[in-house]
Design a protein around this motif. Structure first.
Motif, PDB file in Angstrom:
ATOM      1  N   GLU A  29       9.567 -54.348  91.492  1.00  0.00           N
ATOM      2  CA  GLU A  29       9.670 -53.123  90.703  1.00  0.00           C
ATOM      3  C   GLU A  29       8.332 -52.712  90.110  1.00  0.00           C
ATOM      4  O   GLU A  29       7.556 -53.535  89.638  1.00  0.00           O
ATOM      5  CB  GLU A  29      10.677 -53.310  89.561  1.00  0.00           C
TER       6      GLU A  29
ATOM      7  N   ASP B 240       6.995 -40.665  94.554  1.00  0.00           N
ATOM      8  CA  ASP B 240       8.389 -41.086  94.712  1.00  0.00           C
ATOM      9  C   ASP B 240       8.712 -41.348  96.181  1.00  0.00           C
ATOM     10  O   ASP B 240       9.345 -42.355  96.533  1.00  0.00           O
ATOM     11  CB  ASP B 240       9.340 -40.013  94.170  1.00  0.00           C
TER      12      ASP B 240
ATOM     13  N   LEU C 265       6.922 -44.584  97.479  1.00  0.00           N
ATOM     14  CA  LEU C 265       7.541 -45.813  96.979  1.00  0.00           C
ATOM     15  C   LEU C 265       8.906 -46.049  97.621  1.00  0.00           C
ATOM     16  O   LEU C 265       9.249 -47.183  97.986  1.00  0.00           O
ATOM     17  CB  LEU C 265       7.659 -45.759  95.459  1.00  0.00           C
ATOM     18  N   ARG C 266       9.680 -44.962  97.767  1.00  0.00           N
ATOM     19  CA  ARG C 266      10.992 -45.103  98.425  1.00  0.00           C
ATOM     20  C   ARG C 266      10.836 -45.556  99.865  1.00  0.00           C
ATOM     21  O   ARG C 266      11.536 -46.465 100.326  1.00  0.00           O
ATOM     22  CB  ARG C 266      11.758 -43.778  98.381  1.00  0.00           C
TER      23      ARG C 266
ATOM     24  N   ILE D 130       9.971 -49.977  97.698  1.00  0.00           N
ATOM     25  CA  ILE D 130       9.475 -50.520  96.435  1.00  0.00           C
ATOM     26  C   ILE D 130      10.301 -49.934  95.292  1.00  0.00           C
ATOM     27  O   ILE D 130      10.234 -48.735  95.030  1.00  0.00           O
ATOM     28  CB  ILE D 130       7.986 -50.178  96.230  1.00  0.00           C
TER      29      ILE D 130
ATOM     30  N   TYR E 237      11.268 -48.632  91.741  1.00  0.00           N
ATOM     31  CA  TYR E 237      10.373 -48.079  90.723  1.00  0.00           C
ATOM     32  C   TYR E 237      11.187 -47.332  89.674  1.00  0.00           C
ATOM     33  O   TYR E 237      12.338 -46.976  89.867  1.00  0.00           O
ATOM     34  CB  TYR E 237       9.361 -47.124  91.362  1.00  0.00           C
TER      35      TYR E 237
ATOM     36  N   GLY F  76      -0.232 -45.557  96.262  1.00  0.00           N
ATOM     37  CA  GLY F  76       0.802 -46.311  96.968  1.00  0.00           C
ATOM     38  C   GLY F  76       0.238 -47.498  97.724  1.00  0.00           C
ATOM     39  O   GLY F  76       0.817 -48.598  97.707  1.00  0.00           O
TER      40      GLY F  76
ATOM     41  N   ALA G 161      -0.819 -50.125  95.187  1.00  0.00           N
ATOM     42  CA  ALA G 161       0.371 -50.746  94.609  1.00  0.00           C
ATOM     43  C   ALA G 161       0.921 -51.825  95.540  1.00  0.00           C
ATOM     44  O   ALA G 161       1.244 -52.937  95.101  1.00  0.00           O
ATOM     45  CB  ALA G 161       1.438 -49.686  94.336  1.00  0.00           C
ATOM     46  N   LYS G 162       1.030 -51.504  96.821  1.00  0.00           N
ATOM     47  CA  LYS G 162       1.536 -52.479  97.789  1.00  0.00           C
ATOM     48  C   LYS G 162       0.621 -53.700  97.863  1.00  0.00           C
ATOM     49  O   LYS G 162       1.082 -54.847  97.963  1.00  0.00           O
ATOM     50  CB  LYS G 162       1.683 -51.831  99.160  1.00  0.00           C
TER      51      LYS G 162
END
Length: 359
Positions: free
Chosen positions: A28, A49, A52-53, A57, A59, A315, A318-319
């Protein structure tokens, strides 16, 4: 007993992406926006959004509604709930205090942190080895806007000089006092335009209100809003007109929302409509609304700040942070500044031939 265990296992499998068997999912992330009402930020949020979707992931988004205290409390809540990554569009950029506080929270919890869009000093970012900033070379937007304005004025000087006094009277909507992006755009848009005008033998731009030594108008709400610019512009137009010989001849806005607010007021006064007198308006962001106004001829140009690219880079980082990879793995090296900053490039947009000039 066996049936109960099986039932619990089944329920755990079916639980949504945020919770797994009563605990937060290990992947998360918590995304904090300074306000949902900012059109550019809404573009980043929509793109983020989706990324991430698509990356599976989990969130959760938070809207600070332009209140730093609210955002700080939201960060506390996210950390307490077990968030594994903080992505922060900080509210308060007037000093390093808020950013330092957020870094301290993340560092104490051992959670990676991505600041984005709204400037955070290199000193603050470098104080935590799990922190990075994704934004822009914000001075470049001001320089590019100044060049865009200067060249357009040189090409159309007599047409824009409505009062015929040999100089161009302008309004500048700053956005937010103390914000690094606003400060740079305010300075360089005028400074660079004046440099080109001087080289062409033209006088410097003249701020419409000689009593205002600052040379700009600030959105007192700090939201860079269309409404603030619209309100200012209506007041200005009540005292400045062609018949009075003191009409405003140029509008510079630090973002497109303020540019659009100014255009709305101009249109109510009969300007910037099809086949009518157009007061040149320039913005920053290249939002859909601004692009539409440029294509219609109601706005002259803008500087594109790529919301989709910003979300894409965030993104990727983040990954990387969640998987333990190198933070900048897969990020274009041309955009990286050392190991703590990524700058998304700007481009100028005037709508000519439907193209954008990349820089």
């Amino acid at each position: 007993m066996k049936r109960i265990i099986i039932l619990v296992l089944c329920l755990c499998t079916l639980v949504g992406s945020f919770v797994s068997c009563g605990r937060r999912d290990a992947g998360e992330v918590s995304v904090f926006y300074y306000t949902y009402s900012d059109t550019y930020i809404s573009g980043v949020r929509s793109a983020m959004d989706k990324i991430l979707r698509n990356g599976d992931i989990p969130y959760h988004n938070y809207d600070a509604n332009s209140n730093q205290t609210t955002q700080s409390e939201q960060i506390d809540t996210a950390i307490a709930k077990g968030s594994k990554l903080l992505i922060v569009n900080i509210v308060d950029t007037g000093s390093d205090d808020a950013a330092k506080n957020i870094v301290a929270k993340a560092k104490n919890a051992g959670i990676p942190l991505i600041f984005f869009n709204r400037s955070v000093s290199d000193e603050v970012v470098k104080s935590y080895d799990k922190c990075i900033f994704v934004g822009t070379d914000y001075e470049m937007a001001g320089h590019m806007q100044g060049e865009l304005i200067g060249r357009d004025l040189i090409d159309n000087y007599e047409k824009y000089d409505i009062n015929g006094d040999g100089k161009i009277s302008y309004v500048l909507f700053k956005g937010q006092q103390g914000n690094a992006e606003a400060e740079a755009r305010t300075r360089y848009s005028v400074e660079d335009a004046n440099k080109l005008l001087s080289e062409a033998g033209k006088p410097a731009l003249s701020f419409y209100d000689p009593k205002n030594a600052s040379g700009y108008l600030v959105d007192q709400g700090g939201n860079w809003s269309a409404q603030a610019a619209n309100d200012y512009m209506k007041t200005i137009l009540s005292a400045h007109s062609e018949s009075g010989g003191n009409m405003i001849e140029l509008i510079i806005a630090n973002n497109d929302e303020m540019a659009l607010g100014a255009i709305s007021a101009l249109q109510e006064a009969g300007y910037n409509k099809a086949n009518g007198r157009v007061i040149p308006v320039f913005g920053v962001d290249a939002t859909d609304g601004a692009v539409a106004q440029i294509k219609s001829g109601s706005m002259r140009g803008t500087i594109r700040q790529d919301s989709a690219k910003m979300a894409e880079v965030i993104g990727k980082i983040a990954k990387n942070m969640l998987s333990g990879e190198s933070i900048l793995q897969g990020v274009d090296k041309d955009m990286s500044v050392g190991t703590t900053r990524v700058n998304i490039p700007y481009s100028a947009y005037t709508g000519e031939d439907g193209s954008k000039e990349e820089k």
